[in-house]
Design a protein around this motif. Structure first.
Motif, PDB file in Angstrom:
ATOM      1  N   LEU A 169       2.208   5.267   6.330  1.00 14.23           N
ATOM      2  CA  LEU A 169       2.652   4.253   6.454  1.00 14.23           C
ATOM      3  C   LEU A 169       2.790   3.357   5.310  1.00 14.23           C
ATOM      4  O   LEU A 169       1.973   3.980   4.195  1.00 14.23           O
ATOM      5  CB  LEU A 169       0.912   3.808   7.341  1.00 14.23           C
ATOM      6  N   PHE A 170       3.259   2.341   5.532  1.00 12.51           N
ATOM      7  CA  PHE A 170       3.324   1.254   4.313  1.00 12.51           C
ATOM      8  C   PHE A 170       1.960   0.472   3.771  1.00 12.51           C
ATOM      9  O   PHE A 170       1.542  -0.175   4.905  1.00 12.51           O
ATOM     10  CB  PHE A 170       4.697   0.664   4.616  1.00 12.51           C
ATOM     11  N   SER A 171       0.820   0.928   2.979  1.00 12.96           N
ATOM     12  CA  SER A 171       0.064   0.612   3.272  1.00 12.96           C
ATOM     13  C   SER A 171       0.157  -0.926   3.372  1.00 12.96           C
ATOM     14  O   SER A 171      -1.012  -2.052   3.064  1.00 12.96           O
ATOM     15  CB  SER A 171      -1.162   1.340   1.513  1.00 12.96           C
ATOM     16  N   HIS A 172       0.629  -1.904   2.063  1.00  8.89           N
ATOM     17  CA  HIS A 172       0.772  -3.486   2.323  1.00  8.89           C
ATOM     18  C   HIS A 172       1.689  -4.056   3.295  1.00  8.89           C
ATOM     19  O   HIS A 172       1.367  -5.653   2.784  1.00  8.89           O
ATOM     20  CB  HIS A 172       0.927  -3.712   0.713  1.00  8.89           C
ATOM     21  N   LEU A 173       1.924  -3.619   4.429  1.00 12.21           N
ATOM     22  CA  LEU A 173       2.270  -4.672   5.437  1.00 12.21           C
ATOM     23  C   LEU A 173       1.434  -4.090   7.166  1.00 12.21           C
ATOM     24  O   LEU A 173       0.770  -2.946   7.128  1.00 12.21           O
ATOM     25  CB  LEU A 173       3.585  -3.589   5.805  1.00 12.21           C
TER      26      LEU A 173
END
Ligand SMILES: Nc1ncnc2c1ncn2[C@@H]1O[C@H](COP(=O)(O)OP(=O)(O)OP(=O)(O)O)[C@@H](O)[C@H]1O
Ligand SMILES: [Mg+2]
Lengths: 273, 300
Positions: free
Chosen positions: B105-109
Motif C-alpha cells: 500500500l502507498f504508505s503516504h496516502l
C-alpha cells in the motif's frame, strides 16, 4: 557470589557507587570552574563589549528588520532553487540514460568541491564578463543562483538516497495499476522520498541560511545587507561586539524554530508509520 | 464527466481466453526460472497456482503484467501481446489488478487515496467520481469505515483487503494474486480469503498463487502445479490436489498438507526435498505446527 574472588571484590566499589562518585566529581569541577570564571571575569567590561545598551537600541532600529528579511530571502530563494535543481539532478543520477547520469555526477562533484564563495564571486562578476547579461531579480537573483547551484549539488545526493530508500514494491504497485513511470515517480516515489529526507534537508536549509552571510562578497548596498554584514559594519564603526551578538541571536531566531518544527513533523510521521 | 465503459474485448468474447501464454521463458542471467510455459485462462475462470518455493510462481504472474520482461514466448492479455514493444503496457496493466504478498500500500496516502490515485491518473476520473468508485470497493472488502486511516494504522489483513479494493477500483477484467495471505497472521487469513471467494463467485477472472490448499480446492476451477519452472500438472482441483498423478505433486502436497510427514522417498529427489524444507520453515514461521523443524534436526 560466594567464591573467594567475588568476596575480594566486595571491598571495592560496586559499579553503581562508582558511577555516583564520578558524577559527584563532575559536579564539583563544574562548580569550581563557574566560581573561578565569575571571580576572574570583569562583568561590567563584558557587558560593555557584548551587550551595550545604546548599541542594542541602535542595532535594533537602524535596519535590523531589513537585514533579517534579506537573510531569510537569500536563504529561502537559494534553498528552493537548490531543491528543484537537486531533485532534477537526483533523478538524472538514477536515469537509465547514461549521459544524464554522467552530467549529474560531474555537476555534483564539481560544485561540492568548490568553496561557495568562489561561485558567489563568479556570479557577481558574470555581468562584467558578459556585457549585456543581466541576472533577473538583481542582487537577489545573483545570490539565489550562486548559493542555489551549490546547495543543489549537496541536496541531489541526499534526495537520491531518499528515492532509493523507497521500497521497490511501491513502484511495482503503482505500475501494476497502470500508472506510467513519470506519474509513479511524482505521485508515489517522490512524496515518500522527501518524507525520508526531511531531516537532512533541514540541515541543508540551516547551512544555506548561514551561507547567505557570504553574500557581502559580491558588494552589497546597505539595503541589501544581510545580517552578518549589517552586524559587522555596525560593530566596526563602534569598535564593539554588541551588533554582532544581536545578529547572531537573529540567526538562532531563524534556525531554532526550523529545527523545532521539523522535530515535530518527524514525530508526527513516525506515528503515522 | 462521462462514465468509462470497460474496453470492449473484440478479440475475446465471453468464455474465450483472457490470458494466453505460449512458450513463455524467463531467465535471470544464466538461470532459467521459467521453461516453456504454455497455458490459457478463460473469462471467469479461477486458477490457483501451487508449487514449492522458488518454482517460479511469482515470476509467472509478474511476466503476465510485465513487471518482469519475459525472455521468450508470448503473453496475450485480452488478445494484446504484452511482450510486443509497441503495446501500451500501462493500458493493459490498468485492466488487470495485482495483489502482492507484502500488500505494498502507498504508505503516504490514506486508504481512500490509495484507491483513487491511479484512477485519477490512468482513467482520468475526477476526484469525486474516483472516490465514489473507491468507497464502493472499500465497502465490498468491509473497510468503508477506515477510508481516512493510513496503512500503518491497519492490521495486515485489513491492509491486504485495501490492496484488493485498490486493484478493483481500476475495474479490472483480471486479478492476479501473489500469495496474498502468506504474510498474514493465521487469524487474519480468513477475512482476506472471504473477500477473494466472493470475488470469484461474482465471476472475476483470477490467477491466485497460494499455499491455501483448502481455498484452492473450494474456489479454483483449475489448479496448476509448478516445480522447477515448468507446469508439472494442471487440472480440476479434485484431481490435482485430491488425486495427484505426478510424483512431485504428491511429495509437495504431503509436505504442505501435513508438515509433520516424513517422506520415505525423500532422498530420491534431493532438490525437491530441499525446497520442501524451505517451505516447512516458512510454514513454521507462520505459526503452523513446529514439529517439522524438530524432526529436521533429527534427520540431518
Ligand atoms: N530478480 C531476480 N533476480 C534473480 N533471480 C530471481 C529474481 N527473481 C526471482 N529469482 C529466482 O527465480 C526463481 C523463481 O522465483 P519465484 O519468486 O518466481 O518463485 P516462487 O515460486 O514465487 O517462490 P515462493 O513460493 O518462495 O514465492 C528463484 O530461484 C529465485 O531465486
Ligand atoms: Mg513467490
Amino acid at each position: 557470589m560466594t567464591s573467594p574472588a567475588a568476596a575480594g571484590r566486595v571491598r571495592r566499589l560496586s559499579p553503581r557507587k562508582r558511577a555516583q562518585r564520578v558524577r559527584w566529581v563532575q559536579y564539583a569541577v563544574l562548580v569550581v570552574a563557574v566560581v573561578v570564571l565569575v571571580s576572574v571575569a570583569d562583568l561590567p567590561q563584558i557587558q560593555k563589549v557584548f551587550f551595550r545598551g545604546d548599541l542594542i537600541v541602535d542595532t535594533l532600529t537602524q535596519g535590523l528588520g531589513r537585514a533579517l528579511f534579506n537573510t531569510v530571502a537569500y536563504a529561502l530563494g537559494a534553498f528552493v532553487l537548490g531543491l528543484v535543481l537537486g531533485t532534477i539532478l537526483a533523478l538524472m543520477r538514477l536515469s537509465s540514460v547514461g549521459p544524464y547520469r554522467w552530467i549529474a555526477t560531474v555537476y555534483i562533484e564539481f560544485f561540492r568541491g568548490l568553496p561557495a564563495i568562489i561561485v558567489l564571486l563568479a556570479f557577481g562578476l558574470l555581468p562584467l564578463a558578459f556585457p549585456g547579461l543581466e541576472i533577473p531579480f538583481g542582487i537577489y537573483g545573483t545570490v539565489w543562483s550562486a548559493l542555489g547551484i551549490v546547495a543543489a549539488a549537496y541536496m541531489a545526493e541526499t534526495i537520491r538516497a531518499g528515492i532509493q530508500a523507497v521500497p521497490k514494491g511501491q513502484v511495482e504497485a503503482a505500475r501494476s495499476l497502470g500508472m506510467p513511470a513519470g506519474a509513479a515517480t511524482r505521485k508515489i516515489v517522490l512524496p515518500q522520498a522527501f518524507r525520508i529526507v526531511t531531516p537532512p534537508l533541514t540541515n541543508e536549509l540551516i547551512l544555506v541560511v548561514k551561507d547567505s552571510s557570504l553574500a557581502y562578497i559580491i558588494g552589497l548596498s546597505s539595503t541589501s545587507f544581510d545580517l552578518t554584514k549589517y552586524g559587522r559594519d555596525l560593530a566596526n564603526t563602534n569598535a564593539n561586539l554588541t551588533p554582532l551578538v544581536i545578529a547572531g541571536l537573529c540567526y538562532l531566531l531563524i534556525t531554532l524554530p526550523l529545527t523545532f518544527a521539523v522535530r515535530r513533523m518527524e514525530a508526527k510521521t513516525a506515528r503515522a508509520r | 464527466m462521462t462514465t468509462h465503459p470497460s474496453p470492449t474485448r473484440t478479440s475475446s468474447p465471453p468464455g474465450d481466453a483472457v490470458v494466453e501464454i505460449t512458450d513463455l521463458r524467463k531467465s535471470f542471467g544464466s538461470v532459467e526460472v521459467l521453461t516453456n510455459i504454455t497455458t490459457a485462462i478463460s473469462q471467469g475462470e479461477v486458477v490457483c497456482v501451487i508449487g514449492p518455493s522458488g518454482s517460479g510462481k511469482s515470476t509467472l504472474l509478474r511476466c503476465i503484467n510485465l513487471l518482469e520482461q519475459p525472455t521468450g514466448g508470448t503473453v496475450l492479455v485480452d488478445g494484446i501481446d504484452v511482450t510486443d514493444p509497441d503495446c501500451d503496457i500501462d493500458r493493459v496493466r490498468s485492466r488487470m489488478g495485482m495483489v502482492f504478498q507484502q500488500f505494498n500500500l502507498f504508505s503516504h496516502l490514506t486508504v481512500l487515496d490509495n484507491c483513487t490515485v491511479a484512477q485519477q491518473v490512468v482513467h482520468r476520473r475526477d476526484k469525486s467520481q474516483a472516490e465514489q468508485v473507491a468507497r464502493s470497493n472499500l465497502e465490498k472488502v468491509g473497510l468503508a469505515d477506515r477510508a481516512d486511516a493510513f496503512p500503518a494504522q491497519l492490521s495486515g489483513g485489513q491492509q491486504q483487503r485495501v490492496a484488493i479494493a485498490r486493484a478493483l477500483s481500476m475495474e479490472p477484467d483480471l486479478m492476479l494474486f501473489d500469495e496474498p495471505t502468506s504474510a498474514l497472521d493465521p487469524e487474519l487469513v480468513g477475512d482476506v480469503l472471504a473477500v477473494m471467494r466472493r470475488l470469484a463467485s461474482e465471476g472475476m477472472t483470477m490467477i491466485v498463487v497460494t499455499h491455501e490448499m483448502a481455498f484452492a480446492r473450494e474456489v479454483a476451477d483449475r489448479v496448476i502445479f509448478m516445480d522447477g519452472g515448468v507446469i508439472v500438472e494442471e487440472g480440476h482441483p479434485d484431481r490435482v490436489i485430491g488425486d495427484p498423478q505426478h510424483h512431485r505433486t504428491r511429495t509437495f502436497l504431503k509436505r504442505v498438507l501435513d508438515p509433520t510427514h516424513v517422506d520415505p522417498d525423500a532422498d530420491v529427489e534431493p532438490g525437491d526435498d530441499r525446497r520442501a524444507q524451505i517451505k516447512e520453515a516458512e510454514l513454521s514461521a507462520r505459526g503452523e505446527p513446529r514439529v517439522s523443524s524438530d524432526m529436521r534436526d533429527q534427520r540431518f
